[in-house]
Motif scaffolding. Structure first.
Motif, PDB file in Angstrom:
ATOM      1  N   ILE A 269       0.865  -1.184   0.000  1.00 43.51           N
ATOM      2  CA  ILE A 269       0.000   0.000   0.000  1.00 43.51           C
ATOM      3  C   ILE A 269       0.899   1.231   0.000  1.00 43.51           C
ATOM      4  N   ASN A 270       0.592   2.208  -0.874  1.00 45.59           N
ATOM      5  CA  ASN A 270       1.379   3.433  -0.861  1.00 45.59           C
ATOM      6  C   ASN A 270       0.727   4.489   0.024  1.00 45.59           C
ATOM      7  N   GLU A 271       1.292   5.693   0.044  1.00 43.49           N
ATOM      8  CA  GLU A 271       0.815   6.744   0.936  1.00 43.49           C
ATOM      9  C   GLU A 271      -0.580   7.239   0.577  1.00 43.49           C
ATOM     10  N   ASP A 272      -1.021   6.972  -0.675  1.00 49.76           N
ATOM     11  CA  ASP A 272      -2.378   7.323  -1.096  1.00 49.76           C
ATOM     12  C   ASP A 272      -3.369   6.195  -0.825  1.00 49.76           C
ATOM     13  N   LEU A 273      -2.904   5.142  -0.138  1.00 48.26           N
ATOM     14  CA  LEU A 273      -3.702   3.951   0.161  1.00 48.26           C
ATOM     15  C   LEU A 273      -4.133   3.224  -1.107  1.00 48.26           C
ATOM     16  N   THR A 274      -3.284   3.297  -2.113  1.00 49.63           N
ATOM     17  CA  THR A 274      -3.479   2.532  -3.343  1.00 49.63           C
ATOM     18  C   THR A 274      -2.696   1.233  -3.240  1.00 49.63           C
ATOM     19  N   ILE A 275      -3.327   0.113  -3.601  1.00 50.22           N
ATOM     20  CA  ILE A 275      -2.650  -1.176  -3.572  1.00 50.22           C
ATOM     21  C   ILE A 275      -1.645  -1.255  -4.718  1.00 50.22           C
TER      22      ILE A 275
END
Length: 300
Positions: A208-214
């Protein structure tokens, strides 16, 4: 200062502490005294920090579950105990920018979805409940987010994830793989990996990145259950665990490290291949402690 409480022994659990302090590039074991937990013989606790405090919450010693939260400050002085809203064990801990959070768990009523949050003054607030009752959850501290992923509910594993921001707003996510058990984060990514056990192993990893994208992450180098994770600098490390062939399990020495580009490399093996490890992230260090012996501190 970093504190690792360890369960020693097989049929009974005795808590001992190992504390470490960093001097520049050197890591040394603290040779002072750390006061014991209010109830020493308990399993299924969660550890999390907030501000100048380390909290050790919940736990179980036959036949009782506990709501106790043991508090230690940055000088390793033990403070007054706090309390969860209910007695429970096999809880998960994670923090965001403003709160240390204790989620889920189990007691004699079954699996639970309650979430307690403690601020830097150790004032407790009851946060929005998890979307599903579950225990053995993966808790990850990821900047402004406290992540609670996977876990076990009654007779099945779940891929649910509940994420709390610094205002305790809950964000619901789900992952393709159920039974997520371990995870850690650096400044850019959080990873959630592996299996919770149940005579099965898994090598999948979700990022998960900082934008909460998988995001896509390479699988671990080996199938495993009940491994542990910690972060050393920018490296997110998954270590140890058990490989299940369907009938029996064997302890693993394998250590996988993921860098800030999510590239996987093999790190040096652990000293002992057992799944009962404790782990902690401490500045540029990741520490892994064998839960069966006083020795075997693996430092990365």
């Amino acid at each position: 200062m970093a504190i690792i409480p360890m369960l020693m022994g097989n049929s009974s659990a005795t808590i001992t502490f190992h504390a470490y302090q960093a001097y520049g590039e050197q890591l040394e074991m603290y040779d002072g005294t750390v006061n014991p937990l209010s109830v020493e013989d308990r399993e299924g606790m969660a550890g999390v920090s907030i501000g100048d405090y380390a909290l050790f919450a919940g736990g179980y010693t036959y036949p009782s579950h506990y709501n106790r939260v043991d508090v230690y400050n940055s000088d390793l002085t033990k403070g007054s105990n706090k309390a969860l809203s209910q007695a429970k064990s096999y809880v998960a801990g994670a923090k965001n920018d403003n709160y240390a959070m204790i989620a889920g768990g189990y007691n004699n009523s079954g699996t639970l979805n309650t979430v307690n949050a403690f601020d830097s003054e150790l004032v407790r607030t009851n946060a929005t409940k998890l979307q599903t009752e579950r225990q053995m959850i993966c808790g990850i501290s990821f900047g402004q987010y406290a992540i609670f992923a996977g876990g076990h509910k009654s007779n099945y594993y779940t891929s649910d994830a509940d994420i709390y921001d610094e205002n305790m707003t809950r964000i619901i996510m789900g992952f393709a793989s159920a039974s997520l058990h371990m995870g850690t984060a650096n400044q850019s990514y959080a990873i959630i990996a592996g299996s919770i056990g149940g005579n099965s192993s898994d090598n999948s990893v979700t990022g998960i990145n900082e934008d909460l994208t998988i995001v896509s992450v390479p699988n671990m180098s080996s199938f495993r259950a009940n491994a542990v994770c910690a972060t050393a600098g920018n490296y997110m490390i998954c270590a140890g665990g058990t490989y299940w062939d369907g009938n029996s399990g064997s302890g693993l020495l394998t250590v996988d490290a993921y860098d800030n580009a999510l590239t996987r490399t093999r790190a040096p093996n652990l000293k002992n291949g057992v799944s009962e490890y404790g782990s902690i992230s401490f500045g540029n260090y990741a520490l892994f402690k064998n839960g069966y012996t006083e020795e075997s501190i693996d430092t990365y």
